[in-house]
Design a protein around this motif. Structure first.
Motif, short mmCIF file in Angstrom:
data_model
loop_
_atom_site.label_atom_id
_atom_site.label_comp_id
_atom_site.label_asym_id
_atom_site.label_seq_id
_atom_site.Cartn_x
_atom_site.Cartn_y
_atom_site.Cartn_z
N GLY A 289 0.81 -1.21 0.00
CA GLY A 289 0.00 0.00 0.00
C GLY A 289 0.84 1.26 0.00
O GLY A 289 0.54 2.23 -0.70
N ASN A 290 1.91 1.22 0.76
CA ASN A 290 2.81 2.38 0.80
C ASN A 290 3.49 2.57 -0.56
O ASN A 290 3.67 3.70 -1.02
CB ASN A 290 3.84 2.17 1.91
N GLU A 291 3.84 1.48 -1.20
CA GLU A 291 4.51 1.57 -2.51
C GLU A 291 3.57 2.21 -3.56
O GLU A 291 4.02 2.92 -4.44
CB GLU A 291 4.94 0.19 -2.99
N THR A 292 2.29 1.92 -3.43
CA THR A 292 1.36 2.53 -4.39
C THR A 292 1.30 4.04 -4.23
O THR A 292 1.10 4.78 -5.18
CB THR A 292 -0.07 1.95 -4.26
N ARG A 293 1.51 4.48 -2.99
CA ARG A 293 1.57 5.94 -2.77
C ARG A 293 2.82 6.52 -3.44
O ARG A 293 2.79 7.60 -4.02
CB ARG A 293 1.56 6.24 -1.28
N HIS A 294 3.91 5.79 -3.32
CA HIS A 294 5.15 6.27 -3.94
C HIS A 294 4.97 6.48 -5.43
O HIS A 294 5.37 7.51 -5.98
CB HIS A 294 6.28 5.25 -3.73
N VAL A 295 4.43 5.47 -6.06
CA VAL A 295 4.34 5.54 -7.51
C VAL A 295 3.41 6.68 -7.94
O VAL A 295 3.68 7.37 -8.93
CB VAL A 295 3.91 4.18 -8.12
N ALA A 296 2.35 6.87 -7.20
CA ALA A 296 1.43 7.97 -7.54
C ALA A 296 2.14 9.32 -7.42
O ALA A 296 2.00 10.20 -8.28
CB ALA A 296 0.21 7.93 -6.63
#
Lengths: 227, 239
Positions: B199-206
């Motif tokens: 979930g945190n990685e999806t924030r990064h990519v966004a």
């Protein structure tokens, strides 16, 4: 209507600023790989656990609620005062939440899961009124009020997704819910970033229990279990 | 040349479309193949020659989630441990990349504005992930493999545009890897931990996409990658 730039597989094939790395073809492969469809096979209804059935209903309603909220934003006075790139953020979120809601409806239908849990709602006749969500009018009044409300909604939704991902026992269900949860995380981060709030409040995404999420959403007309 | 299109138009393989019963056989086959490849992928990871890690996770990072989640149960199956080790490699790769970017930025000031501000935050997140996974692997009786070295194209440490593009692509690979494996994790605690990192990685990519001028969410679902696909994609950067 404003359009956002995208970088689908075709764009990856002709990057604007190509990275002269030995792995260019690998990057191109990623574009194709990312086109992999979300997995959720059709199984007999009895193969879907009651927990997963409940998760599908719960998350579908949550997506309907979010979709309703973000759709209303475009007609609000807050929207009028936004910068173009801020509007694009809201437009895209509204569009994707609507697609999420559609996905849940289709998934639920294909898995033979009824729209309402008859344990809680024995009267599921077609005359049941459509869901109506209500949000505080003040949330749409100004940009300053809109962003915190939208962020709160998204943060709770992300947490609720993560709780469901953790609870399911079905590999495909877990993967499908996680695939959608990831997009919700993108929405939350972008809303935060756009409004100037720390987009990375934690290195780990926290799960929010279904009960807690339902309590948070209750005042907006969200029924959750009790529908 | 940047292309502009409505995001909804290009999702030819969208989940909604794929929900057609007739089109899901291939998806199930892919999933089964992923499961089979996972074992092979982990074996390949273990074949990496022992060497001093070029970029080590800072000892100061003190994550809680994965570590704490690992405490209640010590019954991880071999498959779970293999997945953890593979995730550990990926997180170290990302940490190595951001650490090098920060070092290059300190020397050349090539990251400007919001990128300059956000990269340290992302790097700290990656450091926390590395520490959490390391702790989880140890708690489950495994040994964190820190032997891999990483190398990245020079261009990504010169131009902020190439940096952003490379960074978000690396993050997309990580997301795909987590998503490809998450359904196969047997331990509830580990699955929760993996999901929290994912979930945190999806924030990064966004964030990286948004700052880099790309739409933050080009699809309405994340795409899963098999271990073999991930290994192929990261191979040029792992020595």
């Amino acid at each position: 209507m404003n359009h956002l730039p995208t970088d689908d597989a075709a764009t990856l094939a002709e990057p604007e600023n190509e990275i002269a790395s030995p792995a260019r073809r690998q990057w191109l492969a990623l574009g194709a790989a990312c086109g992999t469809a979300l997995l959720l096979n059709a199984r007999p209804a009895h193969a879907t656990s009651s927990g997963d059935a409940h998760a599908l209903r719960f998350l579908e309603e949550m997506e309907l609620m979010q979709s309703d909220f973000f759709a209303r934003v475009s007609a609000s006075s807050a929207y009028d005062s936004m910068e173009p790139h801020e509007r694009e953020v809201f437009n895209l979120i509204a569009m994707q939440d609507k697609e999420h809601a559609t996905w849940f409806r289709l998934a639920r239908t294909k898995l033979g899961v009824a729209e309402f849990d008859r344990t809680y709602a024995p009267n599921t006749s077609s005359s049941r009124p459509p869901r109506l969500f209500r949000f505080p009018p003040s949330a749409f009044a100004t940009r300053k009020k809109l962003f915190p409300f939208a962020i709160s909604l998204k943060d709770t939704a992300v947490g609720a997704y993560h709780a469901m991902v953790t609870r399911s026992r079905d590999d495909e269900m877990i993967q499908a819910l996680a695939a959608l949860a990831g997009i919700e995380g993108r929405h939350a981060a972008t809303l935060r970033e756009t409004s100037g709030v720390n987009p990375l409040p934690s290195a780990f995404e926290a799960a929010i229990s279904q009960q807690q999420a339902a309590r948070t959403f209750a005042s907006y007309g969200f029924k959750g279990n009790s529908q | 040349m940047k292309k502009y299109a409505r995001t909804g138009d290009k999702n030819a393989a969208s989940p909604t479309n794929s929900m057609d019963l007739t089109s899901t056989d291939g998806a199930r086959r892919d999933l089964l193949q992923n499961a089979a490849l996972l074992g092979a992928g982990v074996a390949a990871t273990l074949l990496v020659k022992p060497a001093a890690a070029q970029t080590a996770a800072p000892a100061t990072a003190k994550p809680a989630t994965a570590k704490d989640a690992a405490k209640p149960k010590m019954t991880a199956k071999a498959g779970d441990l293999a997945i953890l080790n593979f995730a550990f490699l990926l997180e170290r790769l990302e940490l190595g990349f951001y650490s090098q970017a920060m070092a290059a930025d300190a020397a050349k000031q090539y990251l400007h504005g919001r990128l300059h501000e956000i990269v340290p935050l992302i790097r700290d997140n990656e450091a926390a992930h590395v520490s959490a996974l390391s702790a989880a692997i140890t708690q489950f009786g495994g040994t964190p493999d820190t032997s891999a070295r990483f190398r990245f194209p020079r261009e990504v440490f010169i131009s902020p545009i190439t940096f952003a593009r490379f960074a978000y692509t690396l993050e997309e690979i990580g997301i795909g890897a987590y998503l490809g494996a998450i359904g196969q994790i047997q331990s509830d605690a580990l699955r929760a931990a993996a999901a929290s990192i994912y979930g945190n990685e999806t924030r990064h990519v966004a964030l990286l996409r948004n700052i880099g001028g790309y739409t933050f969410s080009p699809r309405y679902y994340e795409g899963a990658l098999s271990v073999a696909q991930v290994q192929s994609l990261i191979a040029p950067y792992v020595a």
